[in-house]
Scaffold this motif. Structure first.
Motif, short mmCIF file in Angstrom:
data_model
loop_
_atom_site.label_atom_id
_atom_site.label_comp_id
_atom_site.label_asym_id
_atom_site.label_seq_id
_atom_site.Cartn_x
_atom_site.Cartn_y
_atom_site.Cartn_z
N LYS A 87 -16.78 10.87 1.51
CA LYS A 87 -17.58 9.67 1.26
C LYS A 87 -16.75 8.44 0.90
N SER A 88 -15.56 8.67 0.38
CA SER A 88 -14.74 7.54 -0.09
C SER A 88 -13.34 7.60 0.51
N LEU A 89 -12.73 6.44 0.60
CA LEU A 89 -11.38 6.30 1.10
C LEU A 89 -10.57 5.54 0.05
N ILE A 90 -9.44 6.10 -0.33
CA ILE A 90 -8.61 5.53 -1.39
C ILE A 90 -7.40 4.83 -0.77
N ILE A 91 -7.16 3.61 -1.21
CA ILE A 91 -5.91 2.92 -0.88
C ILE A 91 -5.17 2.69 -2.18
N ALA A 92 -4.11 3.45 -2.37
CA ALA A 92 -3.27 3.25 -3.55
C ALA A 92 -2.30 2.11 -3.27
N THR A 93 -1.98 1.35 -4.30
CA THR A 93 -1.06 0.22 -4.12
C THR A 93 0.06 0.26 -5.15
N LEU A 95 9.01 2.46 -4.61
CA LEU A 95 8.92 1.70 -3.38
C LEU A 95 7.77 2.20 -2.52
N GLY A 96 7.12 1.29 -1.82
CA GLY A 96 6.10 1.67 -0.85
C GLY A 96 6.73 1.94 0.50
N PRO A 97 5.97 2.49 1.44
CA PRO A 97 6.54 2.86 2.74
C PRO A 97 7.01 1.67 3.57
N TRP A 121 0.86 -1.18 0.00
CA TRP A 121 0.00 0.00 0.00
C TRP A 121 0.90 1.23 0.00
N THR A 122 0.57 2.20 -0.83
CA THR A 122 1.48 3.34 -0.99
C THR A 122 0.87 4.68 -0.56
N LYS A 123 -0.46 4.73 -0.43
CA LYS A 123 -1.08 6.00 -0.06
C LYS A 123 -2.47 5.74 0.50
N LEU A 124 -2.88 6.59 1.45
CA LEU A 124 -4.22 6.56 2.03
C LEU A 124 -4.79 7.96 1.93
N HIS A 154 -5.82 0.29 -7.70
CA HIS A 154 -6.07 0.98 -6.43
C HIS A 154 -7.49 0.69 -5.95
N PHE A 155 -7.68 0.70 -4.63
CA PHE A 155 -8.97 0.41 -4.03
C PHE A 155 -9.71 1.70 -3.67
N VAL A 156 -11.01 1.72 -3.94
CA VAL A 156 -11.89 2.80 -3.50
C VAL A 156 -12.93 2.18 -2.57
N LEU A 157 -12.96 2.64 -1.32
CA LEU A 157 -13.87 2.10 -0.32
C LEU A 157 -14.92 3.13 0.07
#
Length: 361
Positions: free
Chosen positions: A235-241, A270-272, A225-228, A246-249
């Motif tokens: 209304k939405s939460l993004i998880i970049a990978t 690189l991710g964190p 996961w690279t970003k929140l 990428h996921f949209v919740l």
């Protein structure tokens, strides 16, 4: 000059009025100004805009900070942090001061005046690499995550940590736009934890389990996961990978609405959570959301920018294909949308400013 120079051609025109709807211009963005470092081995690792949208700041892996005037389309200032390194540079709510994470010597977060390049304050406490810094939208509070398994809450007015959460691998965090909720992502536990800002010392009021979604879309090996990030409407939460999408919740119940699929794969940063001895270049996630919350933008292994319309209803399989591929000169390994006007910034080795092309609208 050490800061690099812009490509030949007339300066970028002044940023257009922010009254144009993003949906009216999103497909017409084209590169308008490109800044190349003198050292071809140098890469940008983070990007941020100030509250007014007039300034952009990038951190580079040559231990410098570069500030650009978006309105005039030109480089404004270089600041050096050769001793401590620099990553995750963020403007405070006062445009002449920034905070950033160290990459050398120690894991202190530094508060710097860009006016005279002097340190205002040091935020000491983390005992391993800082992986995320997020400023509160409404005041001078900020949160930081670290590989030391803590999330720390700070205020710019004090050297002392205001609060601490001890969690397993809490590598990413974000405030919701109302500044009442903190989301913390722990990739290792496949979980996103939501805390009430007023009661962060209490257990999270919601936990979103991402394991099933990861296995379904990213395979058994998963992807970092690279970003929140929350959308501006909350209304939405993004998880970049660092994988193939990428996921949209739904930010209220954690249900998956979209998996924004990128066929060509990630931009390669690189991710964190990457081990300290990993080969590759740091990043901050190669995705961002437009201010209206309608579009997710991302880089990929190809040049240019992918665009997804995340306002669309969820499909049966939750897979969302890009609605546009904006052509560019290089990969968008780092990307940001100006908060006040229709201007994009992308970076890999170069920094590129994008504006809507009137001939395409």
């Amino acid at each position: 000059m050490a800061t690099g120079s812009a490509t030949p051609g007339p300066p970028a025109p002044p940023v257009g009025p922010p009254t144009q709807k993003v949906s009216d211009v999103i497909t017409s963005f084209r590169p308008s100004r490109r800044f190349k470092p003198n050292d071809s081995k140098t890469s940008v690792t983070s990007l941020d805009f100030d509250d007014t949208g007039e300034l952009a700041i990038v951190a580079r892996d040559d231990d410098t900070l570069q500030i650009y005037n978006c309105r005039e389309g030109k480089h404004a200032k270089e600041l050096k942090s050769q001793k401590y390194g620099v990553h995750l540079a963020r403007f405070s709510h006062h445009a002449q001061s920034i905070i950033y994470a160290s990459t050398k010597v120690d894991d202190t977060i530094r508060f710097l005046s860009t006016h005279d390049n002097s340190y205002i304050r040091y935020f000491r406490g983390h005992e391993d690499t800082v992986t995320s810094i997020a400023l509160c939208p409404s005041d001078d509070t900020f949160i930081s995550c670290s590989k030391d398994n803590t999330v720390r809450i700070w205020n710019l007015g004090s050297n002392n940590c205001q609060g601490i959460l001890k969690l397993h691998a809490p590598y990413l965090a974000a405030y919701d736009p109302s500044a009442t909720v903190i989301a913390v992502a722990s990739p290792a536990t496949h979980a996103i934890l939501l805390y009430d800002v007023r009661h962060y010392d209490k257990p999270p009021f919601a936990t979103f389990d991402m394991l099933e979604n990861e296995q379904r879309f990213l395979g058994a090996q998963g992807a970092e996961w690279t970003k929140l990030e929350f959308t501006n409407d909350g209304k939405s939460l993004i998880i970049a990978t660092a994988g193939n999408g990428h996921f949209v919740l739904d930010a209220f119940d954690g249900k998956l609405t979209h998996f924004c699929y990128r066929k060509t794969g990630p931009s390669g940063r690189l991710g964190p959570g990457a081990p300290a001895n990993s080969s590759g270049t740091l990043g901050q996630g190669d995705a961002c959301v437009t201010p209206d919350g309608q579009y997710l933008l991302s880089g990929s292994s190809e040049d240019g920018v992918l665009v997804w319309d995340i306002s669309r209803p969820a499909t049966g399989n939750n897979v969302l294909e890009p609605v546009e591929h904006l052509p560019g000169h290089s990969k968008a390994a780092i990307i940001g949308y100006n908060p006040r006007s229709n201007l994009l910034a992308t970076a890999d080795k170069d920094l590129t400013l994008w504006q809507p092309d009137a001939d395409l609208m």
